[in-house]
Design a protein around this motif. Structure first.
Motif, PDB file in Angstrom:
ATOM      1  N   ASP A  97       0.724  -1.306  -0.121  1.00 51.50           N
ATOM      2  CA  ASP A  97       0.008   0.077  -0.182  1.00 51.50           C
ATOM      3  C   ASP A  97       0.720   1.292  -0.115  1.00 51.50           C
ATOM      4  O   ASP A  97       0.420   2.001  -0.599  1.00 51.50           O
ATOM      5  N   ASP A  98       1.963   1.195   0.836  1.00 49.40           N
ATOM      6  CA  ASP A  98       2.878   2.287   0.904  1.00 49.40           C
ATOM      7  C   ASP A  98       3.578   2.709  -0.600  1.00 49.40           C
ATOM      8  O   ASP A  98       3.613   3.954  -1.142  1.00 49.40           O
ATOM      9  N   ALA A  99       3.832   1.685  -1.237  1.00 48.89           N
ATOM     10  CA  ALA A  99       4.642   1.774  -2.661  1.00 48.89           C
ATOM     11  C   ALA A  99       3.526   2.373  -3.625  1.00 48.89           C
ATOM     12  O   ALA A  99       3.832   3.002  -4.377  1.00 48.89           O
ATOM     13  N   ALA A 100       2.254   1.711  -3.474  1.00 51.74           N
ATOM     14  CA  ALA A 100       1.380   2.087  -4.261  1.00 51.74           C
ATOM     15  C   ALA A 100       1.007   3.835  -4.172  1.00 51.74           C
ATOM     16  O   ALA A 100       0.767   4.359  -5.208  1.00 51.74           O
ATOM     17  N   SER A 101       1.300   4.308  -3.161  1.00 48.94           N
ATOM     18  CA  SER A 101       0.960   5.865  -2.996  1.00 48.94           C
ATOM     19  C   SER A 101       2.324   6.518  -3.148  1.00 48.94           C
ATOM     20  O   SER A 101       2.331   7.677  -3.346  1.00 48.94           O
ATOM     21  N   ASP A 102       3.484   5.930  -3.116  1.00 51.93           N
ATOM     22  CA  ASP A 102       4.708   6.507  -3.105  1.00 51.93           C
ATOM     23  C   ASP A 102       5.233   6.459  -4.440  1.00 51.93           C
ATOM     24  O   ASP A 102       6.244   7.419  -4.922  1.00 51.93           O
ATOM     25  N   LEU A 103       5.069   5.411  -5.199  1.00 51.79           N
ATOM     26  CA  LEU A 103       5.631   5.317  -6.535  1.00 51.79           C
ATOM     27  C   LEU A 103       4.624   5.832  -7.555  1.00 51.79           C
ATOM     28  O   LEU A 103       3.327   5.273  -7.604  1.00 51.79           O
ATOM     29  N   ALA A 104       4.801   6.825  -8.357  1.00 53.88           N
ATOM     30  CA  ALA A 104       4.186   7.506  -9.230  1.00 53.88           C
ATOM     31  C   ALA A 104       4.729   7.227 -10.612  1.00 53.88           C
ATOM     32  O   ALA A 104       5.801   7.093 -11.136  1.00 53.88           O
TER      33      ALA A 104
END
Length: 151
Positions: A97-104
């Motif tokens: 979930d963190d990566a989904a919001s942090d990686l654009a």
């Protein structure tokens, strides 16, 4: 735009032009792709479409359109793939979930062989060192084939 390399105007993607780089001495290098940018879900997306002619690049546009239409799902699959590829064990849900919001998603690159590369950026700077970014490679069938780190 030049007569030798006219631009491509696409209703969804905007204007694509033969990519060039001007060196400090004024020399202009022509690249083997067309470049442009569009907005998807309110976010900018750079485009790199392989081709040295308008016809070569234009032939890839239907696949680019299909990929963009699937980005709602592909973005999450791509960020999850990055976490899985660089984790030492099974990642926890909060890591995904963190990566989904942090990686654009920053750039979509389309190649003549049907592959698409999704270039992501680390918006918080906690996942990858500065100057490095993950890239998720999709085969012609749309399936993830490889995850790399580029610089």
């Amino acid at each position: 735009m030049s007569d030798e390399h006219p631009t491509i105007d696409d209703a969804e993607l905007g204007t694509l032009a033969r990519a060039t780089t001007e060196l400090a001495d004024g020399t202009v290098l022509e690249h083997d792709w067309y470049a442009g940018g569009t907005v998807v879900d309110g976010l900018p997306l750079d485009l790199m479409i392989e081709g040295t002619t308008v016809d070569e690049a234009r032939a890839l546009l239907p696949h680019v359109h299909e990929t963009i239409a699937a980005l709602g799902v592909l973005r999450r699959l791509a960020s999850d793939a990055v976490v899985v590829a660089f984790s030492t064990g099974t990642p926890e849900q909060h890591e995904l979930d963190d990566a989904a919001s942090d990686l654009a998603l920053e750039t979509l690159e389309a190649s003549a062989d049907g592959t698409i590369v999704l270039h992501l950026i680390d918006t918080c700077g906690e996942h990858f060192p500065e100057g490095y970014w993950p890239a998720v490679h999709l085969g012609a069938d749309g399936q993830i084939t490889q995850v790399t780190v580029e610089s």
